[in-house]
Design a protein around this motif. Structure first.
Motif, PDB file in Angstrom:
ATOM      1  N   VAL A   1      26.258  53.141  64.018  1.00  0.00           N
ATOM      2  CA  VAL A   1      27.220  53.194  63.202  1.00  0.00           C
ATOM      3  C   VAL A   1      27.666  53.974  62.074  1.00  0.00           C
ATOM      4  O   VAL A   1      28.532  54.658  61.819  1.00  0.00           O
ATOM      5  CB  VAL A   1      27.869  51.650  62.885  1.00  0.00           C
ATOM      6  CG1 VAL A   1      28.866  51.636  62.074  1.00  0.00           C
ATOM      7  CG2 VAL A   1      28.163  50.721  64.256  1.00  0.00           C
ATOM      8  N   THR A   2      26.374  54.097  61.569  1.00  0.00           N
ATOM      9  CA  THR A   2      25.987  55.035  59.979  1.00  0.00           C
ATOM     10  C   THR A   2      25.468  56.161  60.132  1.00  0.00           C
ATOM     11  O   THR A   2      25.484  57.027  59.488  1.00  0.00           O
ATOM     12  CB  THR A   2      25.788  53.927  59.085  1.00  0.00           C
ATOM     13  OG1 THR A   2      24.256  53.718  59.319  1.00  0.00           O
ATOM     14  CG2 THR A   2      26.446  52.644  59.062  1.00  0.00           C
TER      15      THR A   2
ATOM     16  N   GLN B   1      28.736  54.275  53.962  1.00  0.00           N
ATOM     17  CA  GLN B   1      27.428  53.047  54.021  1.00  0.00           C
ATOM     18  C   GLN B   1      27.680  52.550  52.782  1.00  0.00           C
ATOM     19  O   GLN B   1      27.474  52.786  51.794  1.00  0.00           O
ATOM     20  CB  GLN B   1      26.359  53.780  54.007  1.00  0.00           C
ATOM     21  CG  GLN B   1      25.185  52.922  53.960  1.00  0.00           C
ATOM     22  CD  GLN B   1      23.724  53.612  53.901  1.00  0.00           C
ATOM     23  OE1 GLN B   1      23.818  54.546  53.888  1.00  0.00           O
ATOM     24  NE2 GLN B   1      22.654  52.721  53.708  1.00  0.00           N
TER      25      GLN B   1
ATOM     26  N   ASP C   1      26.739  43.359  57.630  1.00  0.00           N
ATOM     27  CA  ASP C   1      27.550  42.949  58.848  1.00  0.00           C
ATOM     28  C   ASP C   1      26.576  43.526  60.237  1.00  0.00           C
ATOM     29  O   ASP C   1      26.891  42.881  61.027  1.00  0.00           O
ATOM     30  CB  ASP C   1      28.846  43.401  58.949  1.00  0.00           C
ATOM     31  CG  ASP C   1      29.699  42.605  57.866  1.00  0.00           C
ATOM     32  OD1 ASP C   1      29.469  41.345  57.581  1.00  0.00           O
ATOM     33  OD2 ASP C   1      30.910  43.347  57.571  1.00  0.00           O
ATOM     34  N   LEU C   2      26.329  44.793  60.069  1.00  0.00           N
ATOM     35  CA  LEU C   2      25.627  45.621  61.253  1.00  0.00           C
ATOM     36  C   LEU C   2      24.403  44.751  61.488  1.00  0.00           C
ATOM     37  O   LEU C   2      24.017  44.699  62.693  1.00  0.00           O
ATOM     38  CB  LEU C   2      25.469  46.976  61.052  1.00  0.00           C
ATOM     39  CG  LEU C   2      26.673  47.772  60.764  1.00  0.00           C
ATOM     40  CD1 LEU C   2      26.360  49.069  60.235  1.00  0.00           C
ATOM     41  CD2 LEU C   2      27.321  47.745  62.204  1.00  0.00           C
TER      42      LEU C   2
ATOM     43  N   GLU D   1      21.699  49.349  65.810  1.00  0.00           N
ATOM     44  CA  GLU D   1      23.089  49.128  65.458  1.00  0.00           C
ATOM     45  C   GLU D   1      23.741  49.878  64.108  1.00  0.00           C
ATOM     46  O   GLU D   1      24.755  50.524  64.087  1.00  0.00           O
ATOM     47  CB  GLU D   1      23.276  47.636  65.361  1.00  0.00           C
ATOM     48  CG  GLU D   1      24.620  47.248  65.075  1.00  0.00           C
ATOM     49  CD  GLU D   1      25.638  47.085  66.206  1.00  0.00           C
ATOM     50  OE1 GLU D   1      26.741  47.506  66.227  1.00  0.00           O
ATOM     51  OE2 GLU D   1      24.965  46.939  67.490  1.00  0.00           O
ATOM     52  N   ILE D   2      22.663  49.941  63.263  1.00  0.00           N
ATOM     53  CA  ILE D   2      22.955  50.806  62.130  1.00  0.00           C
ATOM     54  C   ILE D   2      23.036  52.319  62.335  1.00  0.00           C
ATOM     55  O   ILE D   2      23.789  52.966  61.857  1.00  0.00           O
ATOM     56  CB  ILE D   2      22.018  50.139  60.908  1.00  0.00           C
ATOM     57  CG1 ILE D   2      22.171  48.889  60.526  1.00  0.00           C
ATOM     58  CG2 ILE D   2      21.941  51.260  59.797  1.00  0.00           C
ATOM     59  CD1 ILE D   2      21.230  48.096  59.566  1.00  0.00           C
TER      60      ILE D   2
ATOM     61  N   THR E   1      29.118  46.527  54.612  1.00  0.00           N
ATOM     62  CA  THR E   1      28.848  46.871  56.042  1.00  0.00           C
ATOM     63  C   THR E   1      27.579  46.831  56.712  1.00  0.00           C
ATOM     64  O   THR E   1      27.570  46.364  57.894  1.00  0.00           O
ATOM     65  CB  THR E   1      29.401  48.293  55.935  1.00  0.00           C
ATOM     66  OG1 THR E   1      30.806  48.581  55.408  1.00  0.00           O
ATOM     67  CG2 THR E   1      29.319  48.985  57.534  1.00  0.00           C
TER      68      THR E   1
ATOM     69  N   ARG F   1      25.011  41.592  63.461  1.00  0.00           N
ATOM     70  CA  ARG F   1      25.279  41.715  64.868  1.00  0.00           C
ATOM     71  C   ARG F   1      23.989  42.296  65.538  1.00  0.00           C
ATOM     72  O   ARG F   1      24.032  41.696  66.675  1.00  0.00           O
ATOM     73  CB  ARG F   1      26.180  42.853  64.667  1.00  0.00           C
ATOM     74  CG  ARG F   1      26.832  43.172  66.106  1.00  0.00           C
ATOM     75  CD  ARG F   1      27.680  44.315  66.118  1.00  0.00           C
ATOM     76  NE  ARG F   1      28.788  44.449  65.097  1.00  0.00           N
ATOM     77  CZ  ARG F   1      29.560  45.459  64.883  1.00  0.00           C
ATOM     78  NH1 ARG F   1      29.402  46.717  65.562  1.00  0.00           N
ATOM     79  NH2 ARG F   1      30.437  45.503  63.733  1.00  0.00           N
ATOM     80  N   GLY F   2      23.286  43.184  65.224  1.00  0.00           N
ATOM     81  CA  GLY F   2      22.064  43.769  65.831  1.00  0.00           C
ATOM     82  C   GLY F   2      21.248  42.305  65.966  1.00  0.00           C
ATOM     83  O   GLY F   2      20.424  42.317  67.037  1.00  0.00           O
TER      84      GLY F   2
END
Length: 126
Positions: free
Chosen positions: A70-71, A8, A15-16, A66-67, A12, A19-20
């Motif tokens: 991915v994270t 994290q 970007d997430l 989204e976060i 990053t 995207r969301g």
């Protein structure tokens, strides 16, 4: 402490967030890079507009999902879900603002951070 799927960092996360926002067709997405500003409260402010309170909630939820996907992270703090005019998601280094269009004009956050490096993002991914 949760283990994260990816490292994290603020780039990053930014970007997430974008995207969301794009996934739920948020409009007027703006990324304010505050990294070079003295006394900035975060690395990024990311702001978008929604056309209705339903879309506002969908955009905020999409960013969180989204976060999380991915994270594995959740926001440190959230505000505004009750009012449904402006939702703030605080990821410490990245602060997300989802506004109803008229509320965004009223608060004019872009003007407060006018010396930031500002990027205007397309509403839909290419």
């Amino acid at each position: 402490m949760k283990s994260t799927l990816v490292r994290q960092d603020s780039d990053t996360l930014a970007d997430l967030v974008v995207r969301g926002m794009q996934d739920k067709k948020a409009s007027d997405i703006v990324v304010l890079n505050l990294k070079e500003l003295k006394n900035a409260v975060a690395d990024y402010f990311i702001i978008c507009s929604a056309n209705s309170d339903t879309q506002l909630e969908a955009v905020a939820r999409s960013v969180e999902e989204e976060i999380e996907k991915v994270t594995g992270e959740s926001p440190w703090q959230t505000e505004g879900r009750t009012n449904r005019e402006w939702v703030l998601l605080d990821y410490v280094d990245v602060v997300v603002h989802v506004f109803l269009r008229d509320r965004r004009r009223f608060y004019a956050l872009e003007e407060l951070w006018g010396d930031a490096d500002i990027s205007y993002i397309e509403s839909e991914p290419s």
